[in-house]
Write a protein that holds these residues in place. Structure first.
Motif, PDB file in Angstrom:
ATOM      1  N   THR A   1      90.890  87.712 -17.706  1.00 45.08           N
ATOM      2  CA  THR A   1      90.469  86.410 -17.186  1.00 45.08           C
ATOM      3  C   THR A   1      90.496  86.332 -15.666  1.00 45.08           C
ATOM      4  O   THR A   1      90.064  85.332 -15.094  1.00 45.08           O
ATOM      5  CB  THR A   1      91.348  85.287 -17.757  1.00 45.08           C
ATOM      6  N   GLY A   2      90.994  87.369 -15.006  1.00 45.84           N
ATOM      7  CA  GLY A   2      90.922  87.381 -13.542  1.00 45.84           C
ATOM      8  C   GLY A   2      89.497  87.266 -13.032  1.00 45.84           C
ATOM      9  O   GLY A   2      89.273  86.888 -11.880  1.00 45.84           O
TER      10      GLY A   2
ATOM     11  N   THR B   1      82.266  91.517 -16.517  1.00 44.67           N
ATOM     12  CA  THR B   1      82.734  91.303 -17.874  1.00 44.67           C
ATOM     13  C   THR B   1      84.112  90.668 -17.854  1.00 44.67           C
ATOM     14  O   THR B   1      84.750  90.531 -16.799  1.00 44.67           O
ATOM     15  CB  THR B   1      82.753  92.627 -18.678  1.00 44.67           C
ATOM     16  N   ALA B   2      84.567  90.273 -19.034  1.00 45.14           N
ATOM     17  CA  ALA B   2      85.908  89.730 -19.267  1.00 45.14           C
ATOM     18  C   ALA B   2      86.176  89.936 -20.753  1.00 45.14           C
ATOM     19  O   ALA B   2      85.353  90.520 -21.463  1.00 45.14           O
ATOM     20  CB  ALA B   2      85.992  88.259 -18.875  1.00 45.14           C
TER      21      ALA B   2
ATOM     22  N   PRO C   1      94.999  90.066 -12.066  1.00 48.60           N
ATOM     23  CA  PRO C   1      95.215  90.381 -13.481  1.00 48.60           C
ATOM     24  C   PRO C   1      94.816  89.256 -14.426  1.00 48.60           C
ATOM     25  O   PRO C   1      94.408  89.514 -15.563  1.00 48.60           O
ATOM     26  CB  PRO C   1      96.719  90.655 -13.566  1.00 48.60           C
ATOM     27  N   SER C   2      94.935  88.002 -13.984  1.00 52.42           N
ATOM     28  CA  SER C   2      94.656  86.876 -14.878  1.00 52.42           C
ATOM     29  C   SER C   2      94.609  85.601 -14.063  1.00 52.42           C
ATOM     30  O   SER C   2      94.934  85.590 -12.870  1.00 52.42           O
ATOM     31  CB  SER C   2      95.745  86.761 -15.968  1.00 52.42           C
ATOM     32  N   VAL C   3      94.202  84.528 -14.712  1.00 51.07           N
ATOM     33  CA  VAL C   3      94.311  83.184 -14.143  1.00 51.07           C
ATOM     34  C   VAL C   3      95.065  82.331 -15.156  1.00 51.07           C
ATOM     35  O   VAL C   3      95.179  82.710 -16.327  1.00 51.07           O
ATOM     36  CB  VAL C   3      92.921  82.562 -13.852  1.00 51.07           C
ATOM     37  N   PRO C   4      95.616  81.187 -14.745  1.00 48.47           N
ATOM     38  CA  PRO C   4      96.306  80.327 -15.708  1.00 48.47           C
ATOM     39  C   PRO C   4      95.398  79.979 -16.882  1.00 48.47           C
ATOM     40  O   PRO C   4      94.190  79.769 -16.716  1.00 48.47           O
ATOM     41  CB  PRO C   4      96.652  79.082 -14.875  1.00 48.47           C
ATOM     42  N   MET C   5      95.943  79.909 -18.087  1.00 40.74           N
ATOM     43  CA  MET C   5      95.133  79.682 -19.267  1.00 40.74           C
ATOM     44  C   MET C   5      94.433  78.339 -19.250  1.00 40.74           C
ATOM     45  O   MET C   5      93.384  78.176 -19.873  1.00 40.74           O
ATOM     46  CB  MET C   5      95.984  79.816 -20.536  1.00 40.74           C
TER      47      MET C   5
ATOM     48  N   ALA D   1      88.551  84.024 -11.390  1.00 37.31           N
ATOM     49  CA  ALA D   1      88.920  83.843  -9.985  1.00 37.31           C
ATOM     50  C   ALA D   1      87.884  84.479  -9.064  1.00 37.31           C
ATOM     51  O   ALA D   1      87.471  83.886  -8.063  1.00 37.31           O
ATOM     52  CB  ALA D   1      90.306  84.426  -9.722  1.00 37.31           C
ATOM     53  N   LEU D   2      87.440  85.700  -9.393  1.00 37.30           N
ATOM     54  CA  LEU D   2      86.413  86.338  -8.570  1.00 37.30           C
ATOM     55  C   LEU D   2      85.117  85.544  -8.609  1.00 37.30           C
ATOM     56  O   LEU D   2      84.430  85.411  -7.588  1.00 37.30           O
ATOM     57  CB  LEU D   2      86.169  87.773  -9.055  1.00 37.30           C
ATOM     58  N   ALA D   3      84.783  85.010  -9.785  1.00 29.53           N
ATOM     59  CA  ALA D   3      83.560  84.214  -9.899  1.00 29.53           C
ATOM     60  C   ALA D   3      83.667  82.929  -9.083  1.00 29.53           C
ATOM     61  O   ALA D   3      82.716  82.526  -8.409  1.00 29.53           O
ATOM     62  CB  ALA D   3      83.275  83.892 -11.367  1.00 29.53           C
TER      63      ALA D   3
END
Length: 348
Positions: A137-138, A154-155, A101-105, A141-143
């Motif tokens: 922003t997840g 996209t993001a 869902p996201s990564v730390p800001m 992590a995939l990138a």
């Protein structure tokens, strides 16, 4: 369906939205819509110990007397709050679909590294054949795991430039709500994550199930256009190279037939010098800058007034309604009337 909970110790409240989307779409069985549903698992680097009782949804502890709860060690004070998950990141490798869902800001804003244990778990899950999904922003992590190399992704549009700079091998598209690249899917931010989750349900269980689920969630089953309609097209006037006054002068006269020569004359420069300095200061050409400013003005007028499409075209400097529609289709991704309808609440 495994969800990687990255910020599991100190969770900023604004990061809960994408996590909640995945839990809302996939976490509650809908037996009247489909006999089959998803088994949702929340996974983190700090899961609950296996022997520790897990509280049910009402706050009671499974297997304990009503009202009883498992003993918890006191947590320190944080800006957000703590989440404990029943599964560790190793459980990602056993899932059919993995969602980040996201990564730390600090990963996005400060260039901090994506947690190494998450990257390793994502690579293992992909190698095990899982469908890999990111919300907002997840995608970072995939990138970082190399799962977006050579792929379109996209993001959130506010972070796509950073994603493209940090991972030049990723084909970043900031104009769409989500990208389905088969076994790897990415979405833009916030509500676009819900669009992608409903798309997954549509792909897995059919359009009828996805449509009924969307109805229950009081959202459209499919939204027209992409995230281009939400991007701020205007480029702020800059004092660099002394261009601030002339750009402000131009924004006050967008309805007039301005040319590069008009702007250069106002700046006291030759057209060639003005072209070169504006491109260095804003990263775009004078004509492109004018078009972006006129489109931004048209967006504001559509959001905040009842002016006709013809009047909006005239006051924004785009000339005719046909010209406004053409440029909106190319650069915003929706027709002016659809844009006005989508932002109908802005004026209120």
């Amino acid at each position: 369906m495994a969800v990687a909970v990255v910020d599991d110790v100190s969770v900023p409240p604004w990061d809960l939205y994408e996590l909640a989307i995945a839990c809302s779409v996939f976490g509650k069985p809908q037996p009247d819509l489909s006999e089959e549903w998803y088994e949702l698992r929340l996974c983190s680097a700090h899961p609950l110990p296996a022997a520790e009782p897990i509280a049910d949804g009402a706050g009671a502890t499974a297997g304990a007397a009503p009202g009883a709860g498992a003993a918890r060690a006191p947590w320190p004070a944080w800006d957000g709050f703590a989440l404990r998950t029943p599964y560790g990141l190793d459980a990602l490798a056993t899932a059919d679909t993995v969602i980040v869902p996201s990564v730390p800001m600090e990963v996005v804003d400060e260039g901090a590294p994506v947690p190494a244990d998450l990257v390793a778990a994502l690579r293992l899950a992909a190698e095990s054949g899982a469908r890999m999904v990111s919300l907002c922003t997840g995608a970072f992590a995939l990138a970082e795991a190399g799962l977006l190399d050579g792929r379109r992704a996209t993001a959130h549009w506010m972070h796509t430039d950073d994603l493209a700079r940090r991972y030049p091998q990723v084909l970043v598209d900031d104009s769409v709500l989500y990208v389905d690249d088969g076994d790897v899917l990415t979405s833009a931010g916030m509500t676009a994550g819900l669009d992608l989750c409903l798309h997954l349900v549509r792909s897995d269980l059919g359009a009828r199930v996805a449509g009924q689920l969307a109805r229950r969630m009081v959202v459209p089953a499919h939204r027209a256009g992409g995230q281009a309609q939400f991007i701020d097209l205007s480029i702020p006037a800059t004092e660099e190279a002394g261009l601030g006054p002339v750009l402000q002068w131009a924004t006050e006269r967008l309805h007039e037939p301005l040319t590069v020569h008009d702007l250069a004359r106002q700046a006291g420069m030759s057209p060639r010098t003005f072209f070169r300095q504006l491109q260095a200061a804003t990263g775009t050409t004078p004509l492109k800058w004018l078009l972006n400013e006129r489109l931004a003005r048209a967006q504001t007028l559509l959001e905040s007034t009842d002016l006709s499409i013809e009047q909006v075209a005239e006051r924004s400097g785009l000339g005719t309604a046909a010209n406004l529609r053409r440029h909106f289709g190319l650069h915003v991704g929706v027709a002016p009337r659809e844009y006005r309808k989508a932002f109908a609440g802005a004026r209120e």
